[in-house]
Design an enzyme around this catalytic site. Sequence first.
Site, PDB file in Angstrom:
ATOM      1  N   HIS A 183       0.837  -1.218   0.000  1.00 21.06           N
ATOM      2  CA  HIS A 183       0.000   0.000   0.000  1.00 21.06           C
ATOM      3  C   HIS A 183       0.866   1.260   0.000  1.00 21.06           C
ATOM      4  O   HIS A 183       0.547   2.224   0.682  1.00 21.06           O
ATOM      5  CB  HIS A 183      -0.970  -0.001   1.189  1.00 21.06           C
ATOM      6  CG  HIS A 183      -2.169  -0.872   0.960  1.00 21.06           C
ATOM      7  ND1 HIS A 183      -3.336  -0.414   0.416  1.00 21.06           N
ATOM      8  CD2 HIS A 183      -2.350  -2.194   1.172  1.00 21.06           C
ATOM      9  CE1 HIS A 183      -4.213  -1.409   0.314  1.00 21.06           C
ATOM     10  NE2 HIS A 183      -3.637  -2.507   0.770  1.00 21.06           N
ATOM     11  N   SER A 229     -11.464 -18.705 -22.243  1.00 19.13           N
ATOM     12  CA  SER A 229     -10.704 -19.106 -21.064  1.00 19.13           C
ATOM     13  C   SER A 229     -11.505 -20.193 -20.367  1.00 19.13           C
ATOM     14  O   SER A 229     -12.640 -19.952 -19.951  1.00 19.13           O
ATOM     15  CB  SER A 229     -10.547 -17.898 -20.140  1.00 19.13           C
ATOM     16  OG  SER A 229     -10.186 -18.339 -18.857  1.00 19.13           O
ATOM     17  N   LEU A 288      -2.307 -12.296  -5.682  1.00 17.70           N
ATOM     18  CA  LEU A 288      -1.123 -12.589  -6.501  1.00 17.70           C
ATOM     19  C   LEU A 288      -1.167 -11.855  -7.840  1.00 17.70           C
ATOM     20  O   LEU A 288      -0.430 -12.189  -8.761  1.00 17.70           O
ATOM     21  CB  LEU A 288      -1.000 -14.093  -6.729  1.00 17.70           C
ATOM     22  CG  LEU A 288      -0.764 -14.910  -5.461  1.00 17.70           C
ATOM     23  CD1 LEU A 288      -0.687 -16.394  -5.773  1.00 17.70           C
ATOM     24  CD2 LEU A 288       0.508 -14.466  -4.751  1.00 17.70           C
ATOM     25  N   ASP A 300       2.283  -4.199  -9.717  1.00 22.22           N
ATOM     26  CA  ASP A 300       1.956  -5.514 -10.262  1.00 22.22           C
ATOM     27  C   ASP A 300       2.449  -5.659 -11.695  1.00 22.22           C
ATOM     28  O   ASP A 300       2.998  -6.693 -12.080  1.00 22.22           O
ATOM     29  CB  ASP A 300       0.444  -5.747 -10.202  1.00 22.22           C
ATOM     30  CG  ASP A 300      -0.096  -5.586  -8.785  1.00 22.22           C
ATOM     31  OD1 ASP A 300       0.716  -5.572  -7.844  1.00 22.22           O
ATOM     32  OD2 ASP A 300      -1.323  -5.452  -8.626  1.00 22.22           O
ATOM     33  N   TYR A 340      -9.933  -0.320  -0.555  1.00 25.26           N
ATOM     34  CA  TYR A 340      -8.587  -0.033  -1.080  1.00 25.26           C
ATOM     35  C   TYR A 340      -8.495   1.452  -1.451  1.00 25.26           C
ATOM     36  O   TYR A 340      -7.549   2.151  -1.053  1.00 25.26           O
ATOM     37  CB  TYR A 340      -8.358  -0.920  -2.313  1.00 25.26           C
ATOM     38  CG  TYR A 340      -7.052  -0.694  -3.032  1.00 25.26           C
ATOM     39  CD1 TYR A 340      -5.935  -1.455  -2.735  1.00 25.26           C
ATOM     40  CD2 TYR A 340      -6.940   0.276  -4.037  1.00 25.26           C
ATOM     41  CE1 TYR A 340      -4.731  -1.259  -3.412  1.00 25.26           C
ATOM     42  CE2 TYR A 340      -5.752   0.480  -4.710  1.00 25.26           C
ATOM     43  CZ  TYR A 340      -4.654  -0.294  -4.399  1.00 25.26           C
ATOM     44  OH  TYR A 340      -3.467  -0.092  -5.070  1.00 25.26           O
TER      45      TYR A 340
HETATM   46  C1  GLA Z   1      -2.920  -4.106  -5.223  1.00 27.61           C
HETATM   47  C2  GLA Z   1      -2.522  -3.061  -6.264  1.00 27.61           C
HETATM   48  C3  GLA Z   1      -1.043  -2.726  -6.155  1.00 27.61           C
HETATM   49  C4  GLA Z   1      -0.684  -2.345  -4.704  1.00 27.61           C
HETATM   50  C5  GLA Z   1      -1.191  -3.412  -3.735  1.00 27.61           C
HETATM   51  C6  GLA Z   1      -0.972  -3.023  -2.291  1.00 27.61           C
HETATM   52  O1  GLA Z   1      -2.304  -5.322  -5.506  1.00 27.61           O
HETATM   53  O2  GLA Z   1      -2.800  -3.544  -7.567  1.00 27.61           O
HETATM   54  O3  GLA Z   1      -0.720  -1.686  -7.059  1.00 27.61           O
HETATM   55  O4  GLA Z   1      -1.179  -1.080  -4.398  1.00 27.61           O
HETATM   56  O5  GLA Z   1      -2.568  -3.669  -3.927  1.00 27.61           O
HETATM   57  O6  GLA Z   1       0.380  -2.898  -2.015  1.00 27.61           O
END
Ligand code: GLA
Length: 380
Positions: free
Chosen positions: A17, A50, A107, A153, A205
């Site tokens: 975060h 898929s 993930l 990610d 979030y």
């Molecule tokens: C999700 C978001 C990432 C990051 C994480 C928390 O996975 O896609 O960009 O903010 O949460 O670290």
Amino acid sequence: MTDEVWAPGRVNLIGEHIDYHGLSVLPMATGRRIRVRFQPRDDRRIRAVSGPYGSREFAWSESLEPVAAGDWENYLRAAAQAVAGHWGAGRGVDAEIESDLPAAAGLASSSALIVAFTLCLLRANGWRAGFEELMQVLPDGEQFVGTRGGGMDHAASLASQAGCALRISFEPLAALPIPLPADWGFLVAHSLETAEKSGSAREAYNARRAAGYTALRKMGLASYREALEMGQTLSPAAQVGGRERLPQADMTLEESDAFLHTTGEARRVEEAVRAMECSDGARFGELLLESHASLRDRLRVSSAGLDRVVEAAMASGALGARLTGAGFGGCAVVFARQADLPKVRQGLTERFYAGHPEFREAIHLIDAEAGPGALAGQLQ
Ligand code: GLA
């Protein structure tokens, strides 16, 4: 002629975060990935199938709209839109998608799908793109499906290298592989609670992200980089009722907590990189636990299941453990000496998973081997 591209998921080791505040993070790619087998078409239609999710088809244009929230077609559209916004809409594809990456587990399977499908569309059109160019379009593409994540990610999925963690910085963008000490090992342990990124977890979030920004504004700071540079010169957090709190009168507890989590986590990332570089497993483990405590108590993104996975891992001989990804369920990353992994796995199975008939070891308790990213592992 059929062609194939793939993109891996990621496990974030530490730095949670904080990517959306432009601060460095330390994930690695997993050996698990999303594969797209495809054939370019002569028209602009995109067709993808898929296994568990069925097939989708749409016409690729330069201004795509999302379909119903939660529909996986949005990930295909996000990739198509990201490519169209930079290179234009091109030839479509007939694609088949396969994955051994569990969904909604923290993930980053949705980012891996967007990365893989973006690479598929580029390859189908003979367009080449490097890391920087892809990072300009991919995180924005994700907003198309309603999340406002940071760039961790996509960067991890693209630029990781086998056997290494990846220190990703955003301002300016850089990805530095840090070799994992040979005797370090990681497991990814599912809390058996699902983190649905498209539902209420998404709002939670976004609220954490907003609280962090508001705190910064109320402190009169332009960025978290500035907050970290000023460090000691900022008025110190006071102890109120046994916990730290920023002294600004108009600051809510959520905002103060978000600020303290963000600055503390950024410092932990730097220390974790140093611990990794000098193979200090004991310190690295402590930092993971401190990160989990901050995510649990300050940012409040953990869950009862995640807390219990962390406790069970520590009781089974791990050196550290913490929730990984956005939280609100999903997975924990568990760190131990390679030689201790079988014992930790066994301990988690007995202490946490016993009595859960839904537990499937192949999906819920997996070895996290640091695999290559999509750009390292295949020629563009
Ligand atoms: C999700 C978001 C990432 C990051 C994480 C928390 O996975 O896609 O960009 O903010 O949460 O670290």
